[in-house]
Design an enzyme around this catalytic site. Structure first.
Site, PDB file in Angstrom:
ATOM      1  N   GLY A 244      35.086  39.973  40.696  1.00  0.00           N
ATOM      2  CA  GLY A 244      35.037  40.521  42.036  1.00  0.00           C
ATOM      3  C   GLY A 244      35.445  41.976  42.034  1.00  0.00           C
ATOM      4  O   GLY A 244      36.206  42.412  41.166  1.00  0.00           O
TER       5      GLY A 244
ATOM      6  N   GLY B 280      37.362  45.282  43.966  1.00  0.00           N
ATOM      7  CA  GLY B 280      38.665  45.371  44.602  1.00  0.00           C
ATOM      8  C   GLY B 280      39.799  45.515  43.605  1.00  0.00           C
ATOM      9  O   GLY B 280      40.960  45.622  43.990  1.00  0.00           O
ATOM     10  N   HIS B 281      39.434  45.532  42.306  1.00  0.00           N
ATOM     11  CA  HIS B 281      40.449  45.654  41.250  1.00  0.00           C
ATOM     12  C   HIS B 281      40.323  46.985  40.511  1.00  0.00           C
ATOM     13  O   HIS B 281      40.770  47.109  39.375  1.00  0.00           O
ATOM     14  CB  HIS B 281      40.320  44.498  40.264  1.00  0.00           C
ATOM     15  CG  HIS B 281      40.313  43.152  40.898  1.00  0.00           C
ATOM     16  ND1 HIS B 281      41.363  42.693  41.662  1.00  0.00           N
ATOM     17  CD2 HIS B 281      39.386  42.158  40.914  1.00  0.00           C
ATOM     18  CE1 HIS B 281      41.083  41.470  42.110  1.00  0.00           C
ATOM     19  NE2 HIS B 281      39.886  41.130  41.670  1.00  0.00           N
TER      20      HIS B 281
ATOM     21  N   HIS C 139      44.510  38.783  43.926  1.00  0.00           N
ATOM     22  CA  HIS C 139      43.790  38.654  45.194  1.00  0.00           C
ATOM     23  C   HIS C 139      44.778  38.400  46.319  1.00  0.00           C
ATOM     24  O   HIS C 139      44.408  37.926  47.378  1.00  0.00           O
ATOM     25  CB  HIS C 139      42.786  37.505  45.133  1.00  0.00           C
ATOM     26  CG  HIS C 139      41.905  37.547  43.936  1.00  0.00           C
ATOM     27  ND1 HIS C 139      42.200  36.876  42.778  1.00  0.00           N
ATOM     28  CD2 HIS C 139      40.753  38.216  43.708  1.00  0.00           C
ATOM     29  CE1 HIS C 139      41.253  37.122  41.876  1.00  0.00           C
ATOM     30  NE2 HIS C 139      40.370  37.931  42.413  1.00  0.00           N
TER      31      HIS C 139
ATOM     32  N   LYS D  26      37.925  36.767  33.188  1.00  0.00           N
ATOM     33  CA  LYS D  26      39.243  36.440  33.736  1.00  0.00           C
ATOM     34  C   LYS D  26      39.193  34.988  34.227  1.00  0.00           C
ATOM     35  O   LYS D  26      38.203  34.556  34.824  1.00  0.00           O
ATOM     36  CB  LYS D  26      39.604  37.379  34.900  1.00  0.00           C
ATOM     37  CG  LYS D  26      39.634  38.852  34.489  1.00  0.00           C
ATOM     38  CD  LYS D  26      40.357  39.754  35.492  1.00  0.00           C
ATOM     39  CE  LYS D  26      39.743  39.799  36.876  1.00  0.00           C
ATOM     40  NZ  LYS D  26      38.331  40.242  36.923  1.00  0.00           N
TER      41      LYS D  26
ATOM     42  N   ASP E 269      34.418  32.793  38.388  1.00  0.00           N
ATOM     43  CA  ASP E 269      34.021  33.656  37.273  1.00  0.00           C
ATOM     44  C   ASP E 269      33.620  32.821  36.060  1.00  0.00           C
ATOM     45  O   ASP E 269      32.593  33.071  35.416  1.00  0.00           O
ATOM     46  CB  ASP E 269      35.174  34.589  36.869  1.00  0.00           C
ATOM     47  CG  ASP E 269      35.426  35.703  37.875  1.00  0.00           C
ATOM     48  OD1 ASP E 269      35.040  35.535  39.049  1.00  0.00           O
ATOM     49  OD2 ASP E 269      36.006  36.732  37.493  1.00  0.00           O
TER      50      ASP E 269
END
Lengths: 333, 333
Positions: free
Chosen positions: A53, A55-56, A219, A104, A109
């Site tokens: 995702g 946002g990291h 998250h 991860k 995922d």
């Protein structure tokens, strides 16, 4: 919610365009939100990809480049990339010597990379090895995972096996190098503030004025406990000791340390946390052979920090020191 | 206030120790809060120093190293370093060929660097040139300054004249190179959230849920106006147009662009802002020859961003590209 965005639906696409525009070594497949090396794939070199995702940031697109990743599949914010994206990233990384998927450990995922590996193998015959990263000692299972979560150690896996692949090692050896890092690395994090995704528009959880989320995931998912805020010395100890005890790290160990910010933590606080970490390591007879301080595996606008330790041998240190040219990590070139 | 600190009084000292511990190329004079090159001073090389209040990390201690600064004098948070600190930094940078003081235009900094220059010259006979950085187009005078404030361009001045000095240019030429950067560079910033200093323990100003501080300074000082929050496209335009019109930048210009975070802004938003900046530059016929995205001149935990543009010639681009080994900026070595 005050963010520097246009519409929540366009955040990832627009950010990737901005990233690639600033970095001539990168190219973008906008349809698939896949960032890859502009000069790739490298014939005869094992390809290395990651994804997950968004946002990291800078993970993972910010780690594409010479000596690290060949491509990154960028899902929507906090959403696994779909198999098609991973297939595209695999294709961009495939120089004919096989591709390593760094994954991860999150249920989505793991599933989507697995499907992508099957599709890629069927379509192009590429040989794929998967390295699963599950370094977070905070919880055994979580809302989003079976088993431990993959967090900050992923950056070290990417750097180290990126260097091994660049050096020309064959697929099995590159994958083995990745698994060796996973075997010897542990992490834990905490949050001072919640995270707000663009689409939700409001914090994903609430934290009191004096509360922290201890053992938080990337998250914003819950960790070990809500606890009262404390001094940096106490918090560093509360993070470092479970990490040290888990492997365990022992006197005489030489480690690569990552003092990682969650996205909204000022560097001055991360440097201060490293000062505290240094004292704890010294008390345990552990040497930080290399230390990286900064925002590398983040959770959007969450304030907080995580610590990662990797027991590293001379070969791993040499791969860590090898040249790298990415947006997020660069030296020697 | 939730920060990763111990006591407000110890933040700077402890953070500097943590920084230096992670970076073998750095050394610390803890009594003076001066960070300097562990291998310095370099005989025959012009020394380059900067300094100012802390809270702007990685500026400036994070820019000490080969190809950039020889030393940095680190004041308390948002407080000018006292002359003794600057004298010590000057001494650490003095390789016998003179020292350049890079000074952000704040009344306290200007005064204390001036006093330090006099003391240093009297004590050791070192020749000193001062480069005053005043790139912020937001306001003509401010609470803290006579004239424009020095903000993001300082990073570019440090990199470019650090390279010029490393190349062996004499004092007058290094200083002239710095003044040329100041002459051709402009910046402006905005804040989405206020900043909280460790000692105050509460936000320095209040911002409504939908308000931004437009033209903010790096200490959270007021800018042009309070305005309603808007899209990244509108905000990028509102920042970039005054910068472009001020110099003015014109069609055919080649620039180095810095898309800078204020400390608590996630990288994904800064990348998105760069995407918007790219469109504006293209409309004006301006080429971003180099772009740097990240948190480089910050204001502790303030969320927000600033843009800096420098009209750069081939020599300045070459100095920009020259090897640099610092905690905050590193390539080629």
């Amino acid at each position: 919610m005050k963010k520097l965005i246009n519409s929540p639906a366009d955040v990832v696409a627009e950010a990737l365009q901005g990233l690639v525009a600033a970095n001539p070594h990168l190219a973008l497949n906008a349809d698939h939100a896949v960032v890859y090396r502009a000069d790739g794939p490298t014939p005869g070199k094992v390809g290395v990809i990651c994804g997950g995702g968004s946002g990291h940031e800078p993970a993972h697109a910010g780690f594409v480049g010479l000596g690290m990743l060949d491509a990154a599949a960028c899902g929507e914010v906090f959403t696994s990339p779909v198999p098609d994206q991973v297939v595209e990233a695999t294709k961009r990384a495939d120089g004919g010597a096989g591709v390593v998927h760094i994954v991860k450990n999150y249920t989505g995922d793991v599933m989507n990379f697995e499907m992508a590996a099957e599709i890629s193998a069927a379509e192009s015959g590429v040989e794929i090895e998967t390295v699963l990263v599950d370094d977070d000692v905070a919880v055994q299972d979580s809302l989003w995972t079976a088993g431990r979560r993959g967090v900050g150690l992923t950056v070290l896996v990417e750097k180290i096996i990126g260097a091994a692949a660049q050096e020309g090692l064959p697929l099995a050896d590159v994958a083995a190098a990745g698994r060796a890092v996973v075997a010897q690395g542990r992490s834990m994090g905490l949050a001072l503030t919640p995270v707000t995704t663009p689409s939700a528009g409001k914090p994903m959880f609430e934290l009191g004025e004096n509360e922290i989320e201890f053992g938080v995931g990337i998250h914003g998912e819950p960790g070990r406990e809500r606890r009262a805020h404390a001094s940096a010395a106490e918090l560093a100890k509360a993070l470092a000791l479970p990490i040290i005890e888990d492997l365990p790290f022992v006197a005489g160990d030489s480690v690569i340390a990552l003092v990682n910010g969650m996205g909204a933590t000022p560097l001055i606080e991360l440097c201060l946390m490293n000062h505290e970490l240094g004292k704890i390591l010294a008390e345990h007879g552990i040497t930080a052979a290399r230390t990286l301080i900064g925002n590398y595996m983040t959770s959007l606008d969450m304030a907080g920090a995580s610590l990662t330790l990797l027991r590293a041998d001379a070969q791993q240190l040499a791969w860590w020191d090898a040249p790298v040219l990415t947006a997020g990590l660069r030296w020697g070139v």
